[in-house]
Structure formats: structure tokens, C-alpha cells
Design an enzyme around this catalytic site. Structure first.
Site, PDB file in Angstrom:
ATOM      1  N   LYS A   1      65.576  12.537  67.195  1.00 41.33           N
ATOM      2  CA  LYS A   1      64.355  13.122  67.894  1.00 41.33           C
ATOM      3  C   LYS A   1      63.481  13.099  66.384  1.00 41.33           C
ATOM      4  O   LYS A   1      63.885  13.987  65.399  1.00 41.33           O
ATOM      5  CB  LYS A   1      64.544  14.206  68.463  1.00 41.33           C
ATOM      6  CG  LYS A   1      63.133  14.691  69.004  1.00 41.33           C
ATOM      7  CD  LYS A   1      63.166  16.237  69.601  1.00 41.33           C
ATOM      8  CE  LYS A   1      63.048  17.126  68.900  1.00 41.33           C
ATOM      9  NZ  LYS A   1      61.729  17.703  68.324  1.00 41.33           N
TER      10      LYS A   1
ATOM     11  N   ASP B   1      58.740  12.857  69.929  1.00 38.30           N
ATOM     12  CA  ASP B   1      58.443  14.105  70.427  1.00 38.30           C
ATOM     13  C   ASP B   1      57.171  14.455  69.819  1.00 38.30           C
ATOM     14  O   ASP B   1      57.215  15.393  68.809  1.00 38.30           O
ATOM     15  CB  ASP B   1      59.748  15.037  69.889  1.00 38.30           C
ATOM     16  CG  ASP B   1      59.298  16.322  70.608  1.00 38.30           C
ATOM     17  OD1 ASP B   1      58.542  16.581  71.609  1.00 38.30           O
ATOM     18  OD2 ASP B   1      59.867  17.519  70.112  1.00 38.30           O
TER      19      ASP B   1
ATOM     20  N   LYS C   1      54.600  15.397  71.899  1.00 36.63           N
ATOM     21  CA  LYS C   1      54.056  16.314  73.078  1.00 36.63           C
ATOM     22  C   LYS C   1      52.370  15.892  73.303  1.00 36.63           C
ATOM     23  O   LYS C   1      51.765  16.952  72.956  1.00 36.63           O
ATOM     24  CB  LYS C   1      54.443  17.606  72.437  1.00 36.63           C
ATOM     25  CG  LYS C   1      55.521  18.025  72.523  1.00 36.63           C
ATOM     26  CD  LYS C   1      55.831  19.563  72.295  1.00 36.63           C
ATOM     27  CE  LYS C   1      57.324  19.985  72.089  1.00 36.63           C
ATOM     28  NZ  LYS C   1      57.772  19.507  70.807  1.00 36.63           N
TER      29      LYS C   1
ATOM     30  N   ASP D   1      45.779  15.948  75.750  1.00 40.78           N
ATOM     31  CA  ASP D   1      44.685  15.293  75.455  1.00 40.78           C
ATOM     32  C   ASP D   1      43.846  14.900  76.745  1.00 40.78           C
ATOM     33  O   ASP D   1      44.539  14.839  77.800  1.00 40.78           O
ATOM     34  CB  ASP D   1      44.532  14.315  74.237  1.00 40.78           C
ATOM     35  CG  ASP D   1      43.106  14.564  73.389  1.00 40.78           C
ATOM     36  OD1 ASP D   1      42.122  14.753  73.871  1.00 40.78           O
ATOM     37  OD2 ASP D   1      43.481  14.482  72.133  1.00 40.78           O
TER      38      ASP D   1
ATOM     39  N   PRO E   1      42.793  12.129  79.390  1.00 39.64           N
ATOM     40  CA  PRO E   1      43.719  10.885  79.951  1.00 39.64           C
ATOM     41  C   PRO E   1      43.559   9.902  79.053  1.00 39.64           C
ATOM     42  O   PRO E   1      44.359   9.142  78.699  1.00 39.64           O
ATOM     43  CB  PRO E   1      43.291  10.852  81.452  1.00 39.64           C
ATOM     44  CG  PRO E   1      42.653  12.135  81.632  1.00 39.64           C
ATOM     45  CD  PRO E   1      42.202  12.923  80.392  1.00 39.64           C
TER      46      PRO E   1
ATOM     47  N   THR F   1      60.380  26.343  74.802  1.00 42.15           N
ATOM     48  CA  THR F   1      61.420  27.135  74.819  1.00 42.15           C
ATOM     49  C   THR F   1      61.177  28.402  74.050  1.00 42.15           C
ATOM     50  O   THR F   1      62.003  29.283  73.900  1.00 42.15           O
ATOM     51  CB  THR F   1      62.849  26.487  74.475  1.00 42.15           C
ATOM     52  OG1 THR F   1      62.408  25.505  73.568  1.00 42.15           O
ATOM     53  CG2 THR F   1      63.034  25.386  75.691  1.00 42.15           C
TER      54      THR F   1
ATOM     55  N   ARG G   1      68.474  22.711  64.354  1.00 46.01           N
ATOM     56  CA  ARG G   1      68.835  23.683  63.121  1.00 46.01           C
ATOM     57  C   ARG G   1      70.430  23.848  62.896  1.00 46.01           C
ATOM     58  O   ARG G   1      70.850  23.706  62.013  1.00 46.01           O
ATOM     59  CB  ARG G   1      68.116  24.768  62.802  1.00 46.01           C
ATOM     60  CG  ARG G   1      66.674  24.477  62.226  1.00 46.01           C
ATOM     61  CD  ARG G   1      65.715  25.769  62.540  1.00 46.01           C
ATOM     62  NE  ARG G   1      65.426  25.863  64.018  1.00 46.01           N
ATOM     63  CZ  ARG G   1      64.540  26.594  64.557  1.00 46.01           C
ATOM     64  NH1 ARG G   1      63.996  27.428  63.619  1.00 46.01           N
ATOM     65  NH2 ARG G   1      64.180  26.686  65.851  1.00 46.01           N
TER      66      ARG G   1
HETATM   67  O1  C5P Z   1      66.058  23.443  65.542  1.00 47.95           O
HETATM   68  P1  C5P Z   1      66.149  23.564  66.865  1.00 47.95           P
HETATM   69  O2  C5P Z   1      67.386  23.346  67.822  1.00 47.95           O
HETATM   70  O3  C5P Z   1      65.376  25.048  67.532  1.00 47.95           O
HETATM   71  O4  C5P Z   1      65.198  22.425  67.311  1.00 47.95           O
HETATM   72  C1  C5P Z   1      64.646  22.182  68.567  1.00 47.95           C
HETATM   73  C2  C5P Z   1      63.668  21.013  68.765  1.00 47.95           C
HETATM   74  O5  C5P Z   1      63.161  20.694  69.948  1.00 47.95           O
HETATM   75  C3  C5P Z   1      62.522  21.019  67.650  1.00 47.95           C
HETATM   76  O6  C5P Z   1      62.320  19.919  67.020  1.00 47.95           O
HETATM   77  C4  C5P Z   1      61.264  21.365  68.553  1.00 47.95           C
HETATM   78  O7  C5P Z   1      60.140  20.935  68.127  1.00 47.95           O
HETATM   79  C5  C5P Z   1      61.778  20.668  69.754  1.00 47.95           C
HETATM   80  N1  C5P Z   1      61.394  21.308  71.288  1.00 47.95           N
HETATM   81  C6  C5P Z   1      61.556  22.572  71.567  1.00 47.95           C
HETATM   82  N2  C5P Z   1      60.975  23.146  72.672  1.00 47.95           N
HETATM   83  C7  C5P Z   1      60.267  22.463  73.239  1.00 47.95           C
HETATM   84  C8  C5P Z   1      60.138  20.880  73.242  1.00 47.95           C
HETATM   85  C9  C5P Z   1      60.534  20.621  71.912  1.00 47.95           C
HETATM   86  O8  C5P Z   1      62.037  23.421  70.693  1.00 47.95           O
HETATM   87  N3  C5P Z   1      59.996  22.848  74.681  1.00 47.95           N
END
Ligand code: C5P
Length: 234
Positions: free
Chosen positions: A38, A65, A67, A70, A72, A124, A215
Site C-alpha cells: 500500500k 490509498d 482516500k 472532494d 464529484p 480506525t 508499523r
Molecule cells: O502502521 P499501521 O499498521 O497503523 O498502518 C495502517 C495504515 O492504514 C496506514 O497507512 C493508514 O494510513 C491506513 N489506514 C488506516 N485507517 C483507515 C484507512 C487507512 O489506518 N481507516
């Protein structure tokens, strides 16, 4: 576990690196048979389309990713540009609304490449307080369920959600609605800024198709061992 509508590898490694060189160097340790990759806002803003193209050329399925959120017309153009890169998945924010998501769907349908198109429901990292602060009523789950239903009606292939909501979404929307879950934390990893988390095994068990993990792998002293431990667990 249900049938595999969405094929392996189910692990999507988030390459949240500050420059192209580090990202490419890290990716060389990885195998496209074992994980997808990603590219998010940090790396894309620093390195642009070049890093995306190089990762795809190395054989990886790539989730871009960005996201999009804005009007349409703008989102449609951005989705068309992203699809043209040949990526495997792109996403928008469901909070952008029905017209925006329908415009994104139309743009992808008219593109040469057809990536999976998903919508972020509620980040999240957001908990109930964070949701109330921006004026949304109810629990994170209520908001995720409502936005996922809207995303499906608007033509999205699936949603990005926390594993905590995956079981309910799977029950509601069936096997062909793609569930992508960040917020995945093996028991041995730090939670960091993520709030609504589950372990990789739990996330798969409740119906997540693709686990976005950054991470716990990228910041590990031994990333390959971390990846192997996660594979073994799921
Ligand atoms: O390091 P970690 O496992 O927390 O990374 C999660 C990845 O998922 C990050 O790149 C973050 O931008 C992405 N993400 C997220 N929550 C969302 C959508 C994408 O953490 N709802």
C-alpha cells in the site's frame, strides 16, 4: 472461515516511508506472492507516481490509498488518473456522499484498468469521542454500518473499516463485499495511534479480506520475521 472470494495474499503492507529509496529498499525484502503493498499519502506526496510504477513493475499488487474526498467531478478525475496507473485498489471517503462515490465508480468503469474501488467508512483511529466532536451521532459501529450501506448502494466494491465492525458488515453485505481492515495489531505489537484494533487472526476470523498492516512490520527490527509471524498466526 468463508470461501475465498478475494484471493490471497491477504496481507497488505503499508509502505509509510518518507522517501522512495527507503520504500523501494524495503520492498526488495518482500515477495509479491506473500503480500500486497500500500502506498499512502506520505510516500505518494514525496515520491509521486514513479514509486507506484516501480512497485507495480516489481510484480506487486498495489493499493493506492489516497482516500479521495472532494466534489464529484474532482474525485472522478482523480480516480481515473489513479486507475490509469494500473494499481490493484483505490479508495475514496464514504463521507463524500453518494454523488461523489457514483462519480468515482463511473470514472473507474471508463478506465483501461479496473482497480477495486473501496470507500473508507470511519477512520480506525477515531473513537466515540472523536466521532461526536465532528458532529456525528451514535457509535463508530452505527456510522460504519450506515456509511457501508451507502457505499454499496453507490457502487463501491467494498469498504475500509476496523476489524471490530467486520463481522457485522460481512453478515449484512455477504461474501462479495470486500472488507479491508487497517487497525490490525499482533499481540506483540504497539497499538500506536490506532484505536479500534484486533489481531491478524481475529481480523481474518471475523471476515476481513485484506489486512492492512504497517508499523508492526515496517518498524520491526526484523520485518521478515514479523511478516512470517503474522502469516503463521492467520
Ligand atoms: O502502521 P499501521 O499498521 O497503523 O498502518 C495502517 C495504515 O492504514 C496506514 O497507512 C493508514 O494510513 C491506513 N489506514 C488506516 N485507517 C483507515 C484507512 C487507512 O489506518 N481507516
Amino acid at each position: 472461515m468463508r470461501d475465498n472470494v478475494f484471493t490471497p495474499p491477504h496481507i497488505v503492507v503499508a509502505l509509510d516511508f518518507p522517501d522512495q529509496q527507503q520504500a523501494l529498499q524495503f520492498s526488495r525484502q518482500l515477495d509479491p506472492q506473500r503480500c500486497r503493498l500500500k502506498v499512502g499519502k506520505e510516500l505518494f506526496t514525496r515520491a509521486g507516481t514513479q514509486v507506484v510504477e516501480q512497485l507495480i513493475d516489481s510484480g506487486f499488487d498495489l493499493f493506492l490509498d489516497l482516500k479521495f474526498h472532494d466534489i464529484p467531478n474532482t474525485v472522478a478525475g482523480a480516480c481515473a488518473a489513479a486507475a490509469d496507473l494500473g494499481v490493484w485498489m483505490i479508495n475514496v471517503h464514504a463521507l463524500g456522499g453518494r454523488c461523489m462515490m457514483e462519480a468515482a465508480r463511473n470514472a473507474v468503469e471508463q478506465s483501461r484498468h479496473q482497480p477495486l474501488l473501496t470507500a473508507v467508512t470511519i477512520l480506525t483511529s477515531m473513537d466515540e469521542n472523536g466521532i461526536h466532536e465532528i458532529g456525528l451521532a451514535g457509535t463508530p459501529r452505527d456510522n460504519v454500518m450506515r456509511l457501508a450501506a451507502l457505499a454499496k448502494e453507490s457502487g463501491m466494491d467494498g469498504v475500509v473499516c476496523s476489524p471490530c465492525e467486520a463481522a457485522d458488515l460481512r453478515r449484512e453485505h455477504g461474501a462479495e463485499f470486500c472488507l479491508v481492515t487497517p487497525g490490525v495489531r499482533p499481540s506483540w505489537a504497539d497499538r500506536g495511534d490506532q484505536n479500534r484494533t484486533m489481531t491478524p487472526a481475529e481480523a481474518r476470523k471475523v471476515g476481513a479480506d485484506y489486512l492492512v498492516i504497517g508499523r508492526p512490520i515496517t518498524a520491526s527490527t526484523d520485518p521478515l520475521e514479523a511478516l512470517a509471524a503474522i502469516e503463521k498466526e492467520i
